[in-house]
Design a protein around this motif. Structure first.
Motif, short mmCIF file in Angstrom:
data_model
loop_
_atom_site.label_atom_id
_atom_site.label_comp_id
_atom_site.label_asym_id
_atom_site.label_seq_id
_atom_site.Cartn_x
_atom_site.Cartn_y
_atom_site.Cartn_z
N HIS A 87 0.81 -1.22 0.00
CA HIS A 87 0.00 0.00 0.00
C HIS A 87 0.85 1.27 0.00
N LEU A 88 2.11 1.16 0.41
CA LEU A 88 3.00 2.32 0.43
C LEU A 88 3.87 2.40 -0.84
N PHE A 89 3.67 1.49 -1.75
CA PHE A 89 4.55 1.40 -2.93
C PHE A 89 4.60 2.71 -3.71
N ASP A 90 3.46 3.31 -4.00
CA ASP A 90 3.42 4.51 -4.84
C ASP A 90 4.12 5.69 -4.19
N ILE A 91 3.85 5.92 -2.90
CA ILE A 91 4.50 7.06 -2.24
C ILE A 91 5.99 6.83 -2.10
N HIS A 92 6.38 5.58 -1.87
CA HIS A 92 7.82 5.28 -1.76
C HIS A 92 8.50 5.41 -3.12
N LYS A 93 7.81 5.06 -4.19
CA LYS A 93 8.37 5.24 -5.52
C LYS A 93 8.61 6.72 -5.79
N ALA A 94 7.68 7.55 -5.35
CA ALA A 94 7.84 9.00 -5.52
C ALA A 94 9.03 9.52 -4.71
N CYS A 95 9.23 8.95 -3.52
CA CYS A 95 10.37 9.36 -2.67
C CYS A 95 11.70 9.08 -3.37
N LYS A 96 11.72 8.05 -4.22
CA LYS A 96 12.95 7.64 -4.89
C LYS A 96 13.12 8.29 -6.27
N SER A 97 12.39 9.36 -6.53
CA SER A 97 12.56 10.07 -7.79
C SER A 97 13.99 10.60 -7.90
N LYS A 98 14.59 10.44 -9.07
CA LYS A 98 15.95 10.93 -9.28
C LYS A 98 16.01 12.45 -9.23
N THR A 99 14.86 13.09 -9.50
CA THR A 99 14.79 14.55 -9.47
C THR A 99 14.29 15.00 -8.10
N PRO A 100 15.12 15.67 -7.30
CA PRO A 100 14.72 16.05 -5.93
C PRO A 100 13.41 16.81 -5.86
N ALA A 101 13.18 17.73 -6.78
CA ALA A 101 11.97 18.56 -6.73
C ALA A 101 10.71 17.74 -6.92
N GLU A 102 10.82 16.56 -7.53
CA GLU A 102 9.64 15.72 -7.77
C GLU A 102 9.30 14.83 -6.57
N ARG A 103 10.17 14.79 -5.58
CA ARG A 103 9.88 13.99 -4.40
C ARG A 103 8.83 14.69 -3.53
N PRO A 104 8.00 13.93 -2.83
CA PRO A 104 6.99 14.54 -1.96
C PRO A 104 7.64 15.18 -0.74
N THR A 105 6.88 15.99 -0.04
CA THR A 105 7.36 16.52 1.24
C THR A 105 7.16 15.45 2.32
N ALA A 106 7.79 15.66 3.45
CA ALA A 106 7.60 14.73 4.57
C ALA A 106 6.15 14.72 5.03
N GLN A 107 5.48 15.86 4.96
CA GLN A 107 4.06 15.91 5.33
C GLN A 107 3.21 15.09 4.37
N ASP A 108 3.53 15.13 3.07
CA ASP A 108 2.82 14.30 2.10
C ASP A 108 2.95 12.82 2.46
N VAL A 109 4.16 12.41 2.78
CA VAL A 109 4.42 11.00 3.14
C VAL A 109 3.66 10.64 4.41
N LEU A 110 3.69 11.53 5.38
CA LEU A 110 3.01 11.28 6.65
C LEU A 110 1.51 11.12 6.45
N ASP A 111 0.94 11.94 5.59
CA ASP A 111 -0.51 11.85 5.30
C ASP A 111 -0.86 10.50 4.69
N VAL A 112 -0.04 10.01 3.77
CA VAL A 112 -0.30 8.70 3.15
C VAL A 112 -0.18 7.59 4.19
N TYR A 113 0.84 7.66 5.03
CA TYR A 113 1.01 6.65 6.09
C TYR A 113 -0.23 6.59 6.98
N GLN A 114 -0.76 7.76 7.34
CA GLN A 114 -1.93 7.80 8.21
C GLN A 114 -3.14 7.19 7.53
N LYS A 115 -3.31 7.49 6.24
CA LYS A 115 -4.44 6.92 5.50
C LYS A 115 -4.34 5.41 5.41
N VAL A 116 -3.14 4.91 5.15
CA VAL A 116 -2.94 3.46 5.05
C VAL A 116 -3.21 2.80 6.41
#
Length: 350
Positions: free
Chosen positions: A305-334
């Motif tokens: 269930h965390l695959f998509d947000i973790h894939k975004a975290c591993k973007s080669k382009t730093p600006a395309e990575r989510p913020t920590a708050q974005d990640v935290l929101d997904v974790y809470q939803k999951v």
């Protein structure tokens, strides 16, 4: 004969369920209910600890203390704190289990004068960032190069697996509680990226063991940041960025922008190394979370269930990575979604 023929006309008697089977079913249902209740109770406990931020700046409260107490002075540290034994050592400081007014505390001493700038930086961060995400500061003495903090007997986050494998903690070794620990970790990174001082980067985290050593596991299984000696400031407005150390970094754990970009033909030189921002912390989140989730029943389901947000975290382009708050929101939803699913399935079984 007539009586027997009458009994035979009634057909076979209705079979009764053996009492042992009924008892086993009841015990199984009770275990399921107990598991759910303990899980709900434990997750709520993780955030029920005393928040030291409720004390005014320059004071602290820990454990069962009802009132806030001023940070201990040099004189109080010298006369009231009894050093017991060394429990840890890093490049900047040695840590000793100590005692103050019959309470176990952690006394940190500078390892050498060449590391004093890092030591004082860590002290300044501790003073400025006090709150639920950071270990509680009890006092300090710059003249003696000592810092006193709350002692957490479970030690650093590196000890998580060994701790959860102990029989007394088996009942909390679940995917729910492990995901909550991951949320604690991401919450700390989010706090540092939005701190009262500005955007801070957790630099001293170039591999997984080193990263885990920067955090402590509390007695009620939450996480606090402990080692704040390397927290440089990023300022996007003034285009002030950071470099974590002055040596060449290697491996997949560090973000791509932290690697030497000019290949083997040009030897590494710190002056030529480009700087970067807080998104290097985001790159590491999936690796740390994977460690925290472990390999208990249900942890692979969480990873899915965390695959998509973790894939975004591993973007080669730093600006395309989510913020920590974005990640935290997904974790809470999951967490909410999967916990509700388990609860619904259990009710259907009942």
């Amino acid at each position: 004969m007539e009586k027997k023929s009458q009994e035979s006309k009634k057909g076979p008697t209705q079979r009764e369920v053996p009492p042992a089977v009924v008892l086993l079913l009841a015990m199984a249902l009770m275990n399921i209910l107990l598991y759910l209740c303990l899980d709900r109770f434990f997750i709520s406990r993780l955030h029920s600890t005393v928040d030291p931020s409720h004390c005014p700046f320059g004071s602290f409260r820990m454990g069962q203390m009802k009132n806030c107490s001023p940070w201990l002075s040099c004189e109080e540290l010298r006369t009231e704190v009894r050093q017991l034994k060394r429990v840890g050592e890093g490049a900047v400081k040695r840590v000793f289990l100590s005692e103050w007014k019959e309470r176990k505390v952690a006394l940190s001493r500078l390892t050498g004068l060449e590391m004093k700038d890092d030591f004082l930086h860590g002290l300044q961060m501790l003073k400025s960032l006090q709150g639920k995400h950071v270990v509680t500061l009890l006092g300090y003495c710059e003249d003696d190069n000592t810092i006193l903090t709350e002692y957490h007997p479970l030690g650093s986050l590196s000890n998580l697996e060994a701790t959860l494998n102990l029989s007394k903690y088996q009942h909390v070794n679940t995917w729910q509680n492990r995901l909550q620990l991951a949320m604690d970790y991401v919450g700390i990174i989010n706090y540092l990226h939005n701190s009262p001082l500005g955007t801070l980067v957790m630099c001293d985290s170039n591999d997984l063991p080193k990263t885990l050593s920067q955090y402590l596991l509390t007695s009620n299984f939450s996480i606090v940041a402990n080692d704040l000696d390397a927290l440089p400031l990023v300022n996007h407005s003034s285009r002030t960025f950071v470099k974590c150390g002055h040596r060449e970094l290697h491996g997949d754990f560090v973000a791509p922008e932290q690697l030497w970009p000019y290949g083997e033909d040009l030897p590494f030189h710190d002056d030529l190394m480009p700087s970067y921002d807080e998104k290097i912390d985001i790159w590491r989140l999936p690796d740390v979370t994977s460690f925290l989730l472990g390999h208990v029943e249900g942890s692979d389901m969480v990873r899915f269930h965390l695959f998509d947000i973790h894939k975004a975290c591993k973007s080669k382009t730093p600006a395309e990575r989510p913020t920590a708050q974005d990640v935290l929101d997904v974790y809470q939803k999951v967490l909410n979604s999967l916990r509700d699913t388990v609860t619904t399935q259990t009710r259907e079984m009942l």
